[in-house]
Design a protein around this motif. Structure first.
Motif, PDB file in Angstrom:
ATOM      1  N   VAL A   1      -1.192 -12.547  -8.821  1.00  0.00           N
ATOM      2  CA  VAL A   1      -1.577 -11.531  -8.034  1.00  0.00           C
ATOM      3  C   VAL A   1      -2.263 -10.029  -8.479  1.00  0.00           C
ATOM      4  O   VAL A   1      -2.422 -11.049  -9.085  1.00  0.00           O
ATOM      5  CB  VAL A   1       0.310 -10.784  -7.550  1.00  0.00           C
ATOM      6  N   GLU A   2      -3.354  -9.308  -7.635  1.00  0.00           N
ATOM      7  CA  GLU A   2      -3.933  -8.761  -8.393  1.00  0.00           C
ATOM      8  C   GLU A   2      -2.805  -7.375  -8.479  1.00  0.00           C
ATOM      9  O   GLU A   2      -2.448  -6.666  -6.953  1.00  0.00           O
ATOM     10  CB  GLU A   2      -5.221  -8.539  -8.066  1.00  0.00           C
ATOM     11  N   TYR A   3      -2.523  -6.341  -8.809  1.00  0.00           N
ATOM     12  CA  TYR A   3      -1.716  -5.070  -8.835  1.00  0.00           C
ATOM     13  C   TYR A   3      -2.579  -3.847  -9.385  1.00  0.00           C
ATOM     14  O   TYR A   3      -3.143  -3.837 -10.286  1.00  0.00           O
ATOM     15  CB  TYR A   3      -1.104  -4.972  -9.352  1.00  0.00           C
ATOM     16  N   PHE A   4      -2.924  -2.912  -8.398  1.00  0.00           N
ATOM     17  CA  PHE A   4      -3.556  -2.035  -9.117  1.00  0.00           C
ATOM     18  C   PHE A   4      -2.534  -0.656  -8.487  1.00  0.00           C
ATOM     19  O   PHE A   4      -2.132  -0.040  -7.592  1.00  0.00           O
ATOM     20  CB  PHE A   4      -4.593  -2.026  -8.115  1.00  0.00           C
ATOM     21  N   THR A   5      -2.887   0.621  -9.424  1.00  0.00           N
ATOM     22  CA  THR A   5      -2.512   1.975  -9.663  1.00  0.00           C
ATOM     23  C   THR A   5      -3.522   2.785  -9.847  1.00  0.00           C
ATOM     24  O   THR A   5      -4.415   2.523 -10.409  1.00  0.00           O
ATOM     25  CB  THR A   5      -1.210   2.284  -9.595  1.00  0.00           C
ATOM     26  N   ARG A   6      -4.659   3.452  -8.234  1.00  0.00           N
ATOM     27  CA  ARG A   6      -5.371   4.364  -9.097  1.00  0.00           C
ATOM     28  C   ARG A   6      -4.781   5.775  -8.742  1.00  0.00           C
ATOM     29  O   ARG A   6      -4.072   6.131  -7.585  1.00  0.00           O
ATOM     30  CB  ARG A   6      -6.709   4.462  -7.975  1.00  0.00           C
ATOM     31  N   LEU A   7      -5.268   6.712  -9.957  1.00  0.00           N
ATOM     32  CA  LEU A   7      -5.135   8.591  -9.843  1.00  0.00           C
ATOM     33  C   LEU A   7      -5.896   8.768  -9.773  1.00  0.00           C
ATOM     34  O   LEU A   7      -7.145   8.274 -10.571  1.00  0.00           O
ATOM     35  CB  LEU A   7      -4.536   8.666 -11.045  1.00  0.00           C
ATOM     36  N   VAL A   8      -6.469  10.114  -9.095  1.00  0.00           N
ATOM     37  CA  VAL A   8      -7.426  10.935  -8.719  1.00  0.00           C
ATOM     38  C   VAL A   8      -7.592  12.286  -9.089  1.00  0.00           C
ATOM     39  O   VAL A   8      -6.545  12.383  -8.703  1.00  0.00           O
ATOM     40  CB  VAL A   8      -8.197  10.059  -7.707  1.00  0.00           C
TER      41      VAL A   8
ATOM     42  N   TYR B   1       1.210  -1.060  -0.457  1.00  0.00           N
ATOM     43  CA  TYR B   1      -0.023   0.648   0.606  1.00  0.00           C
ATOM     44  C   TYR B   1       1.344   1.144   0.604  1.00  0.00           C
ATOM     45  O   TYR B   1       1.329   1.595   0.898  1.00  0.00           O
ATOM     46  CB  TYR B   1      -0.976  -0.039   1.011  1.00  0.00           C
ATOM     47  N   VAL B   2       0.722   1.789  -0.989  1.00  0.00           N
ATOM     48  CA  VAL B   2       1.999   3.251  -1.623  1.00  0.00           C
ATOM     49  C   VAL B   2       0.809   4.480  -1.822  1.00  0.00           C
ATOM     50  O   VAL B   2       0.796   4.208  -2.730  1.00  0.00           O
ATOM     51  CB  VAL B   2       3.258   2.988  -2.278  1.00  0.00           C
ATOM     52  N   ILE B   3       0.846   5.756  -1.400  1.00  0.00           N
ATOM     53  CA  ILE B   3       1.046   6.935  -1.020  1.00  0.00           C
ATOM     54  C   ILE B   3       1.815   7.340  -2.293  1.00  0.00           C
ATOM     55  O   ILE B   3       3.118   7.044  -1.987  1.00  0.00           O
ATOM     56  CB  ILE B   3       0.523   7.381  -0.327  1.00  0.00           C
ATOM     57  N   THR B   4       1.347   7.795  -3.262  1.00  0.00           N
ATOM     58  CA  THR B   4       2.438   8.570  -4.845  1.00  0.00           C
ATOM     59  C   THR B   4       1.829   9.141  -5.427  1.00  0.00           C
ATOM     60  O   THR B   4       0.612   9.583  -4.830  1.00  0.00           O
ATOM     61  CB  THR B   4       3.107   7.540  -5.481  1.00  0.00           C
ATOM     62  N   THR B   5       2.075  10.006  -6.389  1.00  0.00           N
ATOM     63  CA  THR B   5       2.281  11.260  -7.314  1.00  0.00           C
ATOM     64  C   THR B   5       2.253  10.489  -8.524  1.00  0.00           C
ATOM     65  O   THR B   5       3.518   9.852  -9.326  1.00  0.00           O
ATOM     66  CB  THR B   5       2.408  12.529  -6.944  1.00  0.00           C
ATOM     67  N   ILE B   6       1.066  10.905  -9.211  1.00  0.00           N
ATOM     68  CA  ILE B   6       1.627  10.448 -10.143  1.00  0.00           C
ATOM     69  C   ILE B   6       1.635  11.776 -11.211  1.00  0.00           C
ATOM     70  O   ILE B   6       0.609  12.559 -11.695  1.00  0.00           O
ATOM     71  CB  ILE B   6       0.838   9.454 -11.455  1.00  0.00           C
ATOM     72  N   GLY B   7       2.772  12.728 -11.817  1.00  0.00           N
ATOM     73  CA  GLY B   7       2.214  13.715 -12.808  1.00  0.00           C
ATOM     74  C   GLY B   7       1.787  15.008 -11.647  1.00  0.00           C
ATOM     75  O   GLY B   7       1.143  15.459 -12.001  1.00  0.00           O
ATOM     76  N   GLY B   8       1.779  14.733 -10.401  1.00  0.00           N
ATOM     77  CA  GLY B   8       1.914  15.800  -9.587  1.00  0.00           C
ATOM     78  C   GLY B   8       0.350  16.205  -9.088  1.00  0.00           C
ATOM     79  O   GLY B   8       0.422  16.116  -8.081  1.00  0.00           O
ATOM     80  N   ARG B   9      -0.078  14.536  -9.572  1.00  0.00           N
ATOM     81  CA  ARG B   9      -1.068  14.739  -8.719  1.00  0.00           C
ATOM     82  C   ARG B   9      -1.546  12.879  -7.829  1.00  0.00           C
ATOM     83  O   ARG B   9      -0.291  11.847  -7.567  1.00  0.00           O
ATOM     84  CB  ARG B   9      -2.017  13.624  -9.858  1.00  0.00           C
TER      85      ARG B   9
END
Length: 190
Positions: free
Chosen positions: A149-156, A124-132
């Motif tokens: 394994v199921e792997y997710f990255t969610r950007l909002v 569980y990693v909080i990160t940013t993508i393009g500053g978001r």
């Protein structure tokens, strides 16, 4: 009676609009592995050895792009996005709380069909993508006697939610994760 019959017939013609509809992503000139969705201004570059298998629109401003990879024929890397009808304006802490809520909803949903579905420690990693704000996580489960394994990255953003996800045999996960994470970093969203 005739009016009711006409309304039912009209509704039948409108029905397919709500079903999934395949569409073609636009290639970006000079960048053979970069595709763009002109309707929603979303683009990304996929890894060498990968290809777009299919892209479809469905629901309310929702799209899913399915990929194929040369590293694991059993894997299913995908990219889903949904634009909000009205902007979601939150503070950074508010977006992070919303993302955490989405992880719990996804986990609860998966456990209905996969009782041993569990988040991987330290995934569980909080990160940013393009500053978001973005959040990555992984879970493992058993499918037909094999570990997956199921792997997710969610950007909002205030305009939408963007979810990268893949189900992959556990033995193939680390080999695909590097390419998948690199693709995620290329995404451009509204």
């Amino acid at each position: 009676m005739k009016r009711l019959l006409l309304l039912l017939v009209a509704a039948g013609f409108c029905g397919p609009v709500l079903r999934a509809q395949d569409f073609t992503l636009q290639p970006v000139p000079g960048e053979p592995r970069t595709v763009r969705d002109p309707l929603y201004a979303v683009s990304l570059t996929f890894p060498r050895g990968w290809a777009v298998k299919m892209a479809e629109r469905w629901g309310s401003q929702e799209t899913t792009i399915f990929f194929e990879t040369d590293k694991s024929t059993a894997s299913a890397p995908s990219f889903y996005y949904r634009l909000f009808a009205t902007p979601m304006v939150l503070t950074t802490a508010g977006y992070e709380a919303w993302l955490a809520e989405q992880v719990q909803k996804k986990t609860d949903d998966r456990r209905t069909a996969l009782p041993d579905y569990a988040l991987l420690p330290n995934s569980y990693v909080i990160t940013t993508i393009g500053g978001r704000p973005a959040l990555a996580w992984a879970a493992d489960f058993t499918l037909r006697g094999a570990k997956w394994v199921e792997y997710f990255t969610r950007l909002v953003t205030e305009k939408g939610t963007f979810l990268f996800f893949m189900k992959v045999p556990a033995a193939d996960f680390e080999a695909l994760r590097k390419d998948f994470d690199a693709m995620i970093q290329t995404v451009r969203v509204p």
